[in-house]
Design a protein around this motif. Sequence first.
Motif, PDB file in Angstrom:
ATOM      1  N   SER A 194      -6.760   0.235  15.393  1.00 22.46           N
ATOM      2  CA  SER A 194      -5.519  -0.332  14.860  1.00 22.46           C
ATOM      3  C   SER A 194      -4.546   0.736  14.375  1.00 22.46           C
ATOM      4  CB  SER A 194      -5.834  -1.295  13.708  1.00 22.46           C
ATOM      5  OG  SER A 194      -6.299  -0.563  12.609  1.00 22.46           O
ATOM      6  N   VAL A 195      -3.266   0.402  14.523  1.00 21.01           N
ATOM      7  CA  VAL A 195      -2.185   1.256  14.037  1.00 21.01           C
ATOM      8  C   VAL A 195      -1.356   0.411  13.077  1.00 21.01           C
ATOM      9  CG1 VAL A 195      -0.131   2.592  14.676  1.00 21.01           C
ATOM     10  CG2 VAL A 195      -2.088   2.498  16.243  1.00 21.01           C
ATOM     11  N   LYS A 196      -1.248   0.863  11.851  1.00 22.91           N
ATOM     12  CA  LYS A 196      -0.418   0.146  10.867  1.00 22.91           C
ATOM     13  C   LYS A 196       0.635   1.086  10.325  1.00 22.91           C
ATOM     14  CE  LYS A 196      -2.476  -3.997   9.865  1.00 22.91           C
ATOM     15  NZ  LYS A 196      -3.622  -4.165   8.981  1.00 22.91           N
ATOM     16  N   ILE A 197       1.859   0.603  10.263  1.00 26.35           N
ATOM     17  CA  ILE A 197       2.947   1.362   9.657  1.00 26.35           C
ATOM     18  C   ILE A 197       3.456   0.532   8.484  1.00 26.35           C
ATOM     19  CG2 ILE A 197       5.251   2.372  10.027  1.00 26.35           C
ATOM     20  CD1 ILE A 197       3.088   3.727  11.755  1.00 26.35           C
ATOM     21  N   LEU A 198       3.416   1.097   7.289  1.00 21.75           N
ATOM     22  CA  LEU A 198       3.824   0.381   6.076  1.00 21.75           C
ATOM     23  C   LEU A 198       3.122  -0.972   5.990  1.00 21.75           C
ATOM     24  CD1 LEU A 198       7.557   1.334   6.424  1.00 21.75           C
ATOM     25  CD2 LEU A 198       6.140   2.002   4.493  1.00 21.75           C
ATOM     26  N   ASN A 199       1.831  -0.931   6.365  1.00 23.55           N
ATOM     27  CA  ASN A 199       1.003  -2.133   6.309  1.00 23.55           C
ATOM     28  C   ASN A 199       1.408  -3.216   7.304  1.00 23.55           C
ATOM     29  OD1 ASN A 199      -1.342  -2.737   5.110  1.00 23.55           O
ATOM     30  ND2 ASN A 199      -0.462  -3.557   3.205  1.00 23.55           N
ATOM     31  N   MET A 200       2.196  -2.841   8.291  1.00 18.58           N
ATOM     32  CA  MET A 200       2.665  -3.813   9.297  1.00 18.58           C
ATOM     33  C   MET A 200       2.272  -3.346  10.687  1.00 18.58           C
ATOM     34  SD  MET A 200       6.592  -4.492   8.170  1.00 18.58           S
ATOM     35  CE  MET A 200       6.906  -3.196   7.026  1.00 18.58           C
ATOM     36  N   GLN A 201       2.328  -4.275  11.632  1.00 18.93           N
ATOM     37  CA  GLN A 201       2.239  -3.882  13.039  1.00 18.93           C
ATOM     38  C   GLN A 201       3.452  -2.999  13.329  1.00 18.93           C
ATOM     39  OE1 GLN A 201      -0.200  -4.587  15.161  1.00 18.93           O
ATOM     40  NE2 GLN A 201      -1.235  -5.658  13.491  1.00 18.93           N
ATOM     41  N   SER A 245       0.836  -1.201   0.000  1.00 16.73           N
ATOM     42  CA  SER A 245       0.000   0.000   0.000  1.00 16.73           C
ATOM     43  C   SER A 245       0.868   1.247   0.000  1.00 16.73           C
ATOM     44  CB  SER A 245      -0.879  -0.051   1.255  1.00 16.73           C
ATOM     45  OG  SER A 245      -1.132   1.253   1.730  1.00 16.73           O
ATOM     46  N   SER A 246       0.398   2.316  -0.675  1.00 15.30           N
ATOM     47  CA  SER A 246       1.183   3.556  -0.673  1.00 15.30           C
ATOM     48  C   SER A 246       0.952   4.326   0.622  1.00 15.30           C
ATOM     49  CB  SER A 246       0.822   4.403  -1.882  1.00 15.30           C
ATOM     50  OG  SER A 246      -0.485   4.895  -1.712  1.00 15.30           O
ATOM     51  N   LYS A 247       0.115   3.746   1.497  1.00 13.59           N
ATOM     52  CA  LYS A 247      -0.100   4.390   2.788  1.00 13.59           C
ATOM     53  C   LYS A 247       1.007   3.989   3.748  1.00 13.59           C
ATOM     54  CE  LYS A 247      -4.935   5.245   2.350  1.00 13.59           C
ATOM     55  NZ  LYS A 247      -6.185   4.476   2.448  1.00 13.59           N
ATOM     56  N   VAL A 248       1.643   4.973   4.307  1.00 14.47           N
ATOM     57  CA  VAL A 248       2.753   4.706   5.220  1.00 14.47           C
ATOM     58  C   VAL A 248       2.228   4.587   6.652  1.00 14.47           C
ATOM     59  CG1 VAL A 248       4.918   5.652   6.112  1.00 14.47           C
ATOM     60  CG2 VAL A 248       4.395   5.820   3.693  1.00 14.47           C
ATOM     61  N   ILE A 249       1.232   5.417   6.976  1.00 13.99           N
ATOM     62  CA  ILE A 249       0.640   5.352   8.317  1.00 13.99           C
ATOM     63  C   ILE A 249      -0.871   5.185   8.159  1.00 13.99           C
ATOM     64  CG2 ILE A 249       0.298   6.583  10.515  1.00 13.99           C
ATOM     65  CD1 ILE A 249       2.756   8.323   9.756  1.00 13.99           C
ATOM     66  N   GLU A 250      -1.439   4.211   8.866  1.00  9.29           N
ATOM     67  CA  GLU A 250      -2.894   4.043   8.887  1.00  9.29           C
ATOM     68  C   GLU A 250      -3.352   3.889  10.325  1.00  9.29           C
ATOM     69  OE1 GLU A 250      -2.492   0.827   5.741  1.00  9.29           O
ATOM     70  OE2 GLU A 250      -4.557   1.493   5.411  1.00  9.29           O
ATOM     71  N   ILE A 251      -4.071   4.884  10.800  1.00 11.57           N
ATOM     72  CA  ILE A 251      -4.558   4.869  12.178  1.00 11.57           C
ATOM     73  C   ILE A 251      -6.075   4.810  12.103  1.00 11.57           C
ATOM     74  CG2 ILE A 251      -4.601   6.150  14.383  1.00 11.57           C
ATOM     75  CD1 ILE A 251      -1.762   5.965  13.830  1.00 11.57           C
ATOM     76  N   ASN A 252      -6.651   3.775  12.708  1.00 15.60           N
ATOM     77  CA  ASN A 252      -8.084   3.559  12.590  1.00 15.60           C
ATOM     78  C   ASN A 252      -8.777   3.446  13.927  1.00 15.60           C
ATOM     79  OD1 ASN A 252     -10.048   3.270  10.534  1.00 15.60           O
ATOM     80  ND2 ASN A 252      -8.486   2.050   9.426  1.00 15.60           N
ATOM     81  N   ASN A 253      -9.602   4.432  14.247  1.00 15.77           N
ATOM     82  CA  ASN A 253     -10.423   4.384  15.470  1.00 15.77           C
ATOM     83  C   ASN A 253      -9.645   4.042  16.729  1.00 15.77           C
ATOM     84  OD1 ASN A 253     -13.117   5.079  14.884  1.00 15.77           O
ATOM     85  ND2 ASN A 253     -13.192   3.250  13.572  1.00 15.77           N
ATOM     86  N   VAL A 254      -8.509   4.656  16.881  1.00 18.72           N
ATOM     87  CA  VAL A 254      -7.640   4.312  18.012  1.00 18.72           C
ATOM     88  C   VAL A 254      -8.064   5.036  19.292  1.00 18.72           C
ATOM     89  CG1 VAL A 254      -5.307   4.701  18.933  1.00 18.72           C
ATOM     90  CG2 VAL A 254      -5.612   3.596  16.714  1.00 18.72           C
ATOM     91  N   ASN A 255      -8.175   4.242  20.349  1.00 17.54           N
ATOM     92  CA  ASN A 255      -8.397   4.782  21.693  1.00 17.54           C
ATOM     93  C   ASN A 255      -7.245   4.339  22.558  1.00 17.54           C
ATOM     94  OD1 ASN A 255     -11.268   6.006  21.927  1.00 17.54           O
ATOM     95  ND2 ASN A 255     -11.492   4.169  20.663  1.00 17.54           N
ATOM     96  N   PHE A 256      -6.777   5.256  23.406  1.00 17.69           N
ATOM     97  CA  PHE A 256      -5.700   4.878  24.327  1.00 17.69           C
ATOM     98  C   PHE A 256      -5.863   5.601  25.659  1.00 17.69           C
ATOM     99  CE2 PHE A 256      -1.691   5.339  26.456  1.00 17.69           C
ATOM    100  CZ  PHE A 256      -1.250   4.028  26.475  1.00 17.69           C
ATOM    101  N   SER A 257      -5.744   4.854  26.748  1.00 12.66           N
ATOM    102  CA  SER A 257      -5.791   5.443  28.091  1.00 12.66           C
ATOM    103  C   SER A 257      -4.567   5.023  28.884  1.00 12.66           C
ATOM    104  CB  SER A 257      -7.013   4.946  28.864  1.00 12.66           C
ATOM    105  OG  SER A 257      -8.177   5.188  28.143  1.00 12.66           O
ATOM    106  N   TYR A 258      -4.077   5.951  29.713  1.00 14.68           N
ATOM    107  CA  TYR A 258      -3.085   5.588  30.741  1.00 14.68           C
ATOM    108  C   TYR A 258      -3.921   5.303  31.991  1.00 14.68           C
ATOM    109  CZ  TYR A 258       0.563   7.740  27.811  1.00 14.68           C
ATOM    110  OH  TYR A 258       1.435   8.057  26.800  1.00 14.68           O
ATOM    111  N   GLY A 259      -4.092   4.054  32.350  1.00 10.13           N
ATOM    112  CA  GLY A 259      -4.980   3.731  33.464  1.00 10.13           C
ATOM    113  C   GLY A 259      -6.382   4.211  33.122  1.00 10.13           C
ATOM    114  N   LYS A 260      -6.937   5.052  33.993  1.00 12.16           N
ATOM    115  CA  LYS A 260      -8.303   5.535  33.733  1.00 12.16           C
ATOM    116  C   LYS A 260      -8.309   6.803  32.895  1.00 12.16           C
ATOM    117  CE  LYS A 260     -10.749   3.521  37.592  1.00 12.16           C
ATOM    118  NZ  LYS A 260     -10.999   3.663  39.020  1.00 12.16           N
ATOM    119  N   GLN A 261      -7.124   7.392  32.746  1.00  8.73           N
ATOM    120  CA  GLN A 261      -7.069   8.672  32.039  1.00  8.73           C
ATOM    121  C   GLN A 261      -7.025   8.480  30.518  1.00  8.73           C
ATOM    122  OE1 GLN A 261      -3.515  10.968  32.506  1.00  8.73           O
ATOM    123  NE2 GLN A 261      -4.449  12.742  31.517  1.00  8.73           N
TER     124      GLN A 261
END
Length: 258
Positions: free
Chosen positions: A61-68, A2-18
Amino acid sequence: MSSKVIEINNVNFSYGKQKALLNITFDVKEHQFTAVIGPNGGGKSTLVKLMLGLLEPNSGSVKILNMQPKNAREFVGYVPQYIDVNLDFPITVLDVVMMGNKKEHLKESISIFKRLFPIKYSDIEIKCAYSTLQKVGMQDYIDRKIGDLSGGQRQRVMIARALCSHPKLLILDEPTSNIDPQGQKEIFELLKELNRDLTIFVVSHDLAVVSEYAQKIIYINREAFVHDLGNDTLGATSKSNGHFCQVEMMQMLKGLKR
Ligand SMILES: Nc1ncnc2c1ncn2[C@@H]1O[C@H](COP(=O)(O)OP(=O)(O)OP(=O)(O)O)[C@@H](O)[C@H]1O
Ligand SMILES: [Mg+2]
């Protein structure tokens, strides 16, 4: 691939409850110059760490160059927000650049043993480091101690270190904090040069500088708002947040709207 280098899809991230990042979605194509802006604590460095595979999203999901991200590390150069080299150690510019010369460069740190029993670098390695330093205009400093350089020169060396493994994507987290406006412009000019061969993803606080160089600006304050400057339908994606007005205003003032 894919010509997409970064693909970020619906990502949620918390540090503990924050909750640090909410429903982040965007992608970056090959050779795009992307800048991330946003307030302190907005989640910019957290996003970068997710892209490096140093953190895992809670969902999405986070994909870089179509990879984890963990599998893509050898293709990614990273310049951290804070210099991760002890400036009191008698480490040379060459040593610092060589730290980037490994697949494990993201974890690498110079150990005291390396100084007590200095490793001799091969001619090929030195030649490689020299040519990387040439790219950032620092080849004449190869034997200088890193602690003796100015902030701007040191940052160039950090960029050379990140380039050492010939990455396809260069991620920089605030590379110009503590650098004067002229030095800042020079670093961004360098990034523009490097952008011919590489995809650039840079976190910066300076909207004026960023809007001059970036094709895509992502404002992050827990949520992300993507502003594609290469896209004529600029207004269509705008939200009524102050930052969009700022970005548009900056473009109008510069007559840069493409
Ligand atoms: N290791 C951690 N543990 C807990 N909370 C964290 C951790 N790292 C960051 N945070 C919190 O997550 C939020 C986002 O932090 P982050 O460092 O991603 O922001 P930033 O946009 O990079 O800020 P800055 O502009 O100051 O560098 C902040 O509220 C911060 O306090
Ligand atoms: Mg940060």
